[in-house]
Design a protein around this motif. Sequence first.
Motif, PDB file in Angstrom:
ATOM      1  N   GLN A 114      53.729  51.296  60.433  1.00  0.00           N
ATOM      2  CA  GLN A 114      53.413  50.742  61.750  1.00  0.00           C
ATOM      3  C   GLN A 114      52.156  49.907  61.797  1.00  0.00           C
ATOM      4  N   SER A 115      51.218  50.208  60.888  1.00  0.00           N
ATOM      5  CA  SER A 115      49.982  49.430  60.994  1.00  0.00           C
ATOM      6  C   SER A 115      49.527  48.933  59.633  1.00  0.00           C
ATOM      7  N   ILE A 116      48.759  47.866  59.713  1.00  0.00           N
ATOM      8  CA  ILE A 116      48.184  47.251  58.520  1.00  0.00           C
ATOM      9  C   ILE A 116      46.681  47.231  58.698  1.00  0.00           C
ATOM     10  N   GLY A 117      45.973  47.610  57.644  1.00  0.00           N
ATOM     11  CA  GLY A 117      44.516  47.540  57.651  1.00  0.00           C
ATOM     12  C   GLY A 117      44.055  46.588  56.573  1.00  0.00           C
ATOM     13  N   VAL A 118      42.853  46.057  56.758  1.00  0.00           N
ATOM     14  CA  VAL A 118      42.323  45.134  55.760  1.00  0.00           C
ATOM     15  C   VAL A 118      40.799  45.226  55.763  1.00  0.00           C
ATOM     16  N   GLU A 119      40.204  45.089  54.590  1.00  0.00           N
ATOM     17  CA  GLU A 119      38.744  45.009  54.503  1.00  0.00           C
ATOM     18  C   GLU A 119      38.351  43.549  54.600  1.00  0.00           C
ATOM     19  N   VAL A 120      37.411  43.246  55.468  1.00  0.00           N
ATOM     20  CA  VAL A 120      37.006  41.859  55.689  1.00  0.00           C
ATOM     21  C   VAL A 120      35.494  41.762  55.483  1.00  0.00           C
ATOM     22  N   VAL A 121      35.097  40.822  54.642  1.00  0.00           N
ATOM     23  CA  VAL A 121      33.675  40.679  54.355  1.00  0.00           C
ATOM     24  C   VAL A 121      33.034  39.763  55.392  1.00  0.00           C
ATOM     25  N   GLY A 122      31.986  40.255  56.039  1.00  0.00           N
ATOM     26  CA  GLY A 122      31.286  39.483  57.066  1.00  0.00           C
ATOM     27  C   GLY A 122      30.761  38.165  56.500  1.00  0.00           C
ATOM     28  N   GLY A 123      30.741  37.131  57.339  1.00  0.00           N
ATOM     29  CA  GLY A 123      30.185  35.842  56.922  1.00  0.00           C
ATOM     30  C   GLY A 123      31.089  35.064  55.984  1.00  0.00           C
ATOM     31  N   THR A 124      32.369  35.432  55.896  1.00  0.00           N
ATOM     32  CA  THR A 124      33.304  34.672  55.052  1.00  0.00           C
ATOM     33  C   THR A 124      34.476  34.187  55.924  1.00  0.00           C
ATOM     34  N   PRO A 125      35.244  33.207  55.430  1.00  0.00           N
ATOM     35  CA  PRO A 125      36.360  32.666  56.229  1.00  0.00           C
ATOM     36  C   PRO A 125      37.410  33.721  56.599  1.00  0.00           C
ATOM     37  N   ALA A 126      37.398  34.844  55.894  1.00  0.00           N
ATOM     38  CA  ALA A 126      38.399  35.882  56.171  1.00  0.00           C
ATOM     39  C   ALA A 126      38.275  36.395  57.615  1.00  0.00           C
ATOM     40  N   VAL A 127      37.070  36.374  58.180  1.00  0.00           N
ATOM     41  CA  VAL A 127      36.889  36.883  59.549  1.00  0.00           C
ATOM     42  C   VAL A 127      37.736  36.051  60.519  1.00  0.00           C
ATOM     43  N   ALA A 128      37.572  34.722  60.472  1.00  0.00           N
ATOM     44  CA  ALA A 128      38.341  33.852  61.378  1.00  0.00           C
ATOM     45  C   ALA A 128      39.837  33.924  61.075  1.00  0.00           C
ATOM     46  N   PHE A 129      40.158  34.072  59.789  1.00  0.00           N
ATOM     47  CA  PHE A 129      41.566  34.130  59.380  1.00  0.00           C
ATOM     48  C   PHE A 129      42.246  35.341  60.008  1.00  0.00           C
ATOM     49  N   TYR A 130      41.670  36.529  59.809  1.00  0.00           N
ATOM     50  CA  TYR A 130      42.347  37.731  60.316  1.00  0.00           C
ATOM     51  C   TYR A 130      42.303  37.780  61.843  1.00  0.00           C
ATOM     52  N   GLU A 131      41.247  37.257  62.435  1.00  0.00           N
ATOM     53  CA  GLU A 131      41.213  37.233  63.901  1.00  0.00           C
ATOM     54  C   GLU A 131      42.293  36.277  64.427  1.00  0.00           C
ATOM     55  N   ALA A 132      42.495  35.158  63.730  1.00  0.00           N
ATOM     56  CA  ALA A 132      43.553  34.222  64.143  1.00  0.00           C
ATOM     57  C   ALA A 132      44.934  34.878  64.040  1.00  0.00           C
ATOM     58  N   LEU A 133      45.057  35.828  63.123  1.00  0.00           N
ATOM     59  CA  LEU A 133      46.347  36.513  62.954  1.00  0.00           C
ATOM     60  C   LEU A 133      46.496  37.714  63.900  1.00  0.00           C
ATOM     61  N   GLY A 134      45.505  37.950  64.755  1.00  0.00           N
ATOM     62  CA  GLY A 134      45.613  39.008  65.759  1.00  0.00           C
ATOM     63  C   GLY A 134      45.057  40.358  65.338  1.00  0.00           C
ATOM     64  N   PHE A 135      44.427  40.410  64.176  1.00  0.00           N
ATOM     65  CA  PHE A 135      43.789  41.666  63.760  1.00  0.00           C
ATOM     66  C   PHE A 135      42.570  41.925  64.631  1.00  0.00           C
ATOM     67  N   SER A 136      42.255  43.202  64.862  1.00  0.00           N
ATOM     68  CA  SER A 136      41.002  43.477  65.558  1.00  0.00           C
ATOM     69  C   SER A 136      40.112  44.401  64.738  1.00  0.00           C
ATOM     70  N   ARG A 137      38.837  44.257  64.997  1.00  0.00           N
ATOM     71  CA  ARG A 137      37.826  44.957  64.212  1.00  0.00           C
ATOM     72  C   ARG A 137      37.775  46.421  64.625  1.00  0.00           C
ATOM     73  N   GLU A 138      37.910  47.315  63.644  1.00  0.00           N
ATOM     74  CA  GLU A 138      37.947  48.744  63.977  1.00  0.00           C
ATOM     75  C   GLU A 138      36.711  49.489  63.516  1.00  0.00           C
ATOM     76  N   TYR A 139      36.035  48.963  62.533  1.00  0.00           N
ATOM     77  CA  TYR A 139      34.955  49.722  61.930  1.00  0.00           C
ATOM     78  C   TYR A 139      34.076  48.754  61.154  1.00  0.00           C
TER      79      TYR A 139
END
Length: 336
Positions: free
Chosen positions: A118-143
């Motif tokens: 049901q859910s997908i998690g991902v580690e995202v490194v601050g200050g990298t393009p991955a933040v905008a990428f995952y936010e554009a895909l609808g992911f939200s920050r959990e921790y």
Amino acid sequence: MVREWDPRTASPAELASLLDTLNAVLAADLPQDPPWRGTHLREYLSEVMPGERRISWVAQADPAAGGAPGPILGHVHVLLLGDIGVLEVLVHPSVRRTGLGRDLARVAARRVYQEGFQSIGVEVVGGTPAVAFYEALGFSREYVETRSVLDLSGVDWSALAEMATGVGAGYQVQFCPGGPPDDLIEAYARAKAEVRDVDDGELRPSSYDPQRLRDSLATLHRRGMKPYIVLATHDRTGEVAGLTEVVVPAQHPTRADQYDTIVVQEHRGYGIDRAIKARMLLELRSAEPTLTEVQTWNAQANEAMLKVNAELGYRPDREWCEYGVDVAELVHRLGG
Ligand SMILES: CC(C)(COP(=O)(O)OP(=O)(O)OC[C@H]1O[C@@H](n2cnc3c(N)ncnc32)[C@H](O)[C@@H]1OP(=O)(O)O)[C@@H](O)C(=O)NCCC(=O)NCCS
């Protein structure tokens, strides 16, 4: 072309090409991090804990004019564990913003959905393009955690030697390269089970029972990741009062990873945390002479741990975030 890919049977050329892409990603996004080596890369990408599955895909460029296979420019894998799929997407900097990241996320998300998760998690490194990428895909920050790095060339070794001895009476501190001794495995697992005060990411599975702990150590070894442990035992009860774990990965052996550090509640206030971490650094200095740095991840609210790390010389480096998304929503958004 995106295709499913099995690292166990991949050709050495494919692994080398993937390594080039990974190092190009690191150079672009985390230029202070050491580049990876190919040592045990196949095992690193293949080996998982019992009950877990990792499914991988690669994006490979078209063959060159002479027919030689094109380079691997993108990679995605999803680790299916418990009730969550943990995703990792990698796109070579030279082909970013062309929609490849989205294509890779789509193929993985569809599979996770088909597998019933049901859910997908991902580690995202601050200050990298991955933040905008995952936010554009609808992911939200959990921790959010902070990664800190200790440069061993700046360590005051005599101060550290003093810290290592600063543990209250009634405790013994011991260094266990490779893992806890067999006669302490159960006590070790109890210490891990009792306390959740870990300076580690949620996505990294912890081992709370003896069998899982043994499996976890065996998996680490197979992946080319050498574990070192310092533990404090309580003389009167024989219980493990505190432990700290560091792993030296064959893929980047100059920078070690700090895993769990735990001091069991009733043994807090005796200087165990500081002493075991200091002892670990002293031991690593001789056990791993090529090691130059250690990195650690801490919850921002974990003030006690942050204070000890600052005393040891760790400097905050980056935000390290966990993002999550509902799989059905992601599949829908990506047009699945
Ligand atoms: C995150 C990553 C996978 C994105 O790959 P990509 O192929 O560039 O992504 P896409 O082209 O599919 O982008 C999809 C959307 O994400 C968003 N996005 C991606 N990169 C972005 C950026 N740098 N700035 C703003 N938005 C961005 C955009 O909304 C983009 O859509 P658009 O181009 O139509 O505006 C890639 O940057 C990467 O590999 N980063 C490293 C990830 C990693 O795991 N690192 C670990 C070690 S550092």
